[in-house]
Design a protein around this motif. Structure first.
Motif, PDB file in Angstrom:
ATOM      1  N   VAL A   1      -6.192   2.601   4.823  1.00  0.00           N
ATOM      2  CA  VAL A   1      -5.939   1.192   4.536  1.00  0.00           C
ATOM      3  C   VAL A   1      -5.299   0.541   5.762  1.00  0.00           C
ATOM      4  O   VAL A   1      -4.787   1.227   6.651  1.00  0.00           O
TER       5      VAL A   1
ATOM      6  N   VAL B   1      -2.052  -4.030   4.263  1.00  0.00           N
ATOM      7  CA  VAL B   1      -2.070  -3.502   2.894  1.00  0.00           C
ATOM      8  C   VAL B   1      -0.822  -2.660   2.641  1.00  0.00           C
ATOM      9  O   VAL B   1      -0.196  -2.743   1.575  1.00  0.00           O
TER      10      VAL B   1
ATOM     11  N   GLY C   1      -3.268   3.217  -0.445  1.00  0.00           N
ATOM     12  CA  GLY C   1      -2.294   2.131  -0.319  1.00  0.00           C
ATOM     13  C   GLY C   1      -1.246   2.154  -1.418  1.00  0.00           C
ATOM     14  O   GLY C   1      -0.553   1.162  -1.644  1.00  0.00           O
TER      15      GLY C   1
END
Length: 208
Positions: free
Chosen positions: A137, A141, A196
């Motif tokens: 990610v 994020v 994430g």
């Protein structure tokens, strides 16, 4: 000073000393008298008063934003006495494991941390989604995940320091480490690199 005035002063001083000694005895303290010349100085050392185990638990739960009914297991609090007396607490919910260190006289939280209790809560996508799993990610994020968990203002995002993704072979997880200071605490977050998801948080009281 006249003789009468001196006698009145001496009588008052004796009464003060007697009262101080009585208070110290009732409080369970050890009065120490230090005499310099004609002036008597009394220092009353009061016994340390610790907060109760129940109070320490209440402080931890309030900080974790949990009701006691949400706790599945609560280990008995451990009181460590000394120059910096503290309670050590550990408890768990369905999804997280918590640890707290709380000052035993002031009630100040000295350390707090939590970890996700089950890897299934942040496991990477299955093999049929392998292409997605190999792509980490973005930093944005990661920061937004921490912002949401720590309830930070959007303007605070610039203060978050994100390290390169680190692979933990023992836990079989790759994560970003995020550090920042907010108020009197230093924070360290770990965010799973491919989903994430925040997998752990630790904060330490800096006192500054």
């Amino acid at each position: 000073m006249s003789k009468k005035a001196f006698i009145r002063f001496k009588t008052a001083a004796s009464a003060f000393m007697a009262a101080a000694l009585a208070i110290g005895t009732l409080a369970g303290a050890s009065p120490i008298g230090a005499i310099t010349g004609q002036t008597s100085v009394i220092v009353v050392q009061a016994a340390k008063k610790y907060i109760t185990e129940k109070k320490a638990e209440s402080i931890a739960l309030k900080d974790a934003k949990l009701k006691k009914s949400a706790v599945e297991e609560f280990d008995e609090a451990e009181l460590e006495k000394g120059k910096k007396p503290k309670y050590k607490l550990a408890f768990s919910t369905e999804t997280k494991e918590y640890e707290y260190v709380i000052h035993a006289t002031s009630g100040q939280i000295l350390e707090a941390k939590w970890d996700l209790s089950d890897k299934d809560l942040y496991e990477e996508p299955d093999d049929d989604e392998e292409e997605v799993a190999k792509k980490a990610v973005t930093v944005d994020v990661v920061k937004k995940a921490v912002q949401k968990d720590a309830r930070l203002k959007k303007s605070f995002l610039k203060n978050l320091k994100v390290s390169k993704a680190t692979e933990d072979d023992d836990e079989d997880v790759t994560f970003f480490k995020v550090t920042f200071k907010n108020g009197k605490y230093k924070y360290t977050y770990e965010v799973e690199a491919y989903t994430g998801i925040v997998i752990s948080m630790e904060k330490k009281y800096s006192g500054k």
